[in-house]
Design an enzyme around this catalytic site. Structure first.
Site, PDB file in Angstrom:
ATOM      1  N   HIS A  15       1.002  -1.286   0.231  1.00 20.89           N
ATOM      2  CA  HIS A  15      -0.630   0.001  -0.191  1.00 20.89           C
ATOM      3  C   HIS A  15       0.798   1.124  -0.205  1.00 20.89           C
ATOM      4  O   HIS A  15       1.994   1.028   0.431  1.00 20.89           O
ATOM      5  CB  HIS A  15      -1.171   0.140   1.654  1.00 20.89           C
ATOM      6  CG  HIS A  15      -0.312  -0.169   2.480  1.00 20.89           C
ATOM      7  ND1 HIS A  15       0.432   0.845   3.143  1.00 20.89           N
ATOM      8  CD2 HIS A  15      -0.406  -1.110   3.068  1.00 20.89           C
ATOM      9  CE1 HIS A  15       0.553   0.497   4.377  1.00 20.89           C
ATOM     10  NE2 HIS A  15       0.608  -0.772   4.762  1.00 20.89           N
ATOM     11  N   ALA A  16       0.281   2.510  -0.353  1.00 21.98           N
ATOM     12  CA  ALA A  16       0.767   3.869  -0.075  1.00 21.98           C
ATOM     13  C   ALA A  16       2.461   3.994   1.100  1.00 21.98           C
ATOM     14  O   ALA A  16       2.863   4.453   0.157  1.00 21.98           O
ATOM     15  CB  ALA A  16      -0.026   4.619   0.418  1.00 21.98           C
TER      16      ALA A  16
END
Length: 86
Positions: A15-16
């Protein structure tokens, strides 16, 4: 050129936050760093490229490095990919 396959261990995938860490690590090296997932190839120094892959836990990625410090870059990027970051 150096190449190795890594498996995503993070339960949340890439994820980010871990994607940004991967981009920062890849950008620290002067060589080209490419990530391949299925039939897609992206520049590991591009956050948009990494995020576009939608990488989930258990998936495998091939990392290809080419140029100066390619072995070091391959190891460093691989450590980020296989780490469990929240």
């Amino acid at each position: 050129m150096a190449e190795k396959v890594f498996t995503i261990k993070n339960p949340s995938g890439l994820h980010a936050r871990p994607a940004m860490m991967l981009v920062q690590k890849a950008s620290a090296f002067p060589c080209e760093v490419t990530i391949i997932k299925d039939d897609k190839k992206v520049n590991a120094k591009s956050i948009m490229g990494i995020m576009s892959l939608g990488i989930r836990q258990g998936e495998t990625l091939t990392v290809v490095t080419e140029g100066e410090q390619e072995q070091e870059a391959l190891q460093a990027v691989g450590e980020i990919i296989e780490s469990v970051l929240e």
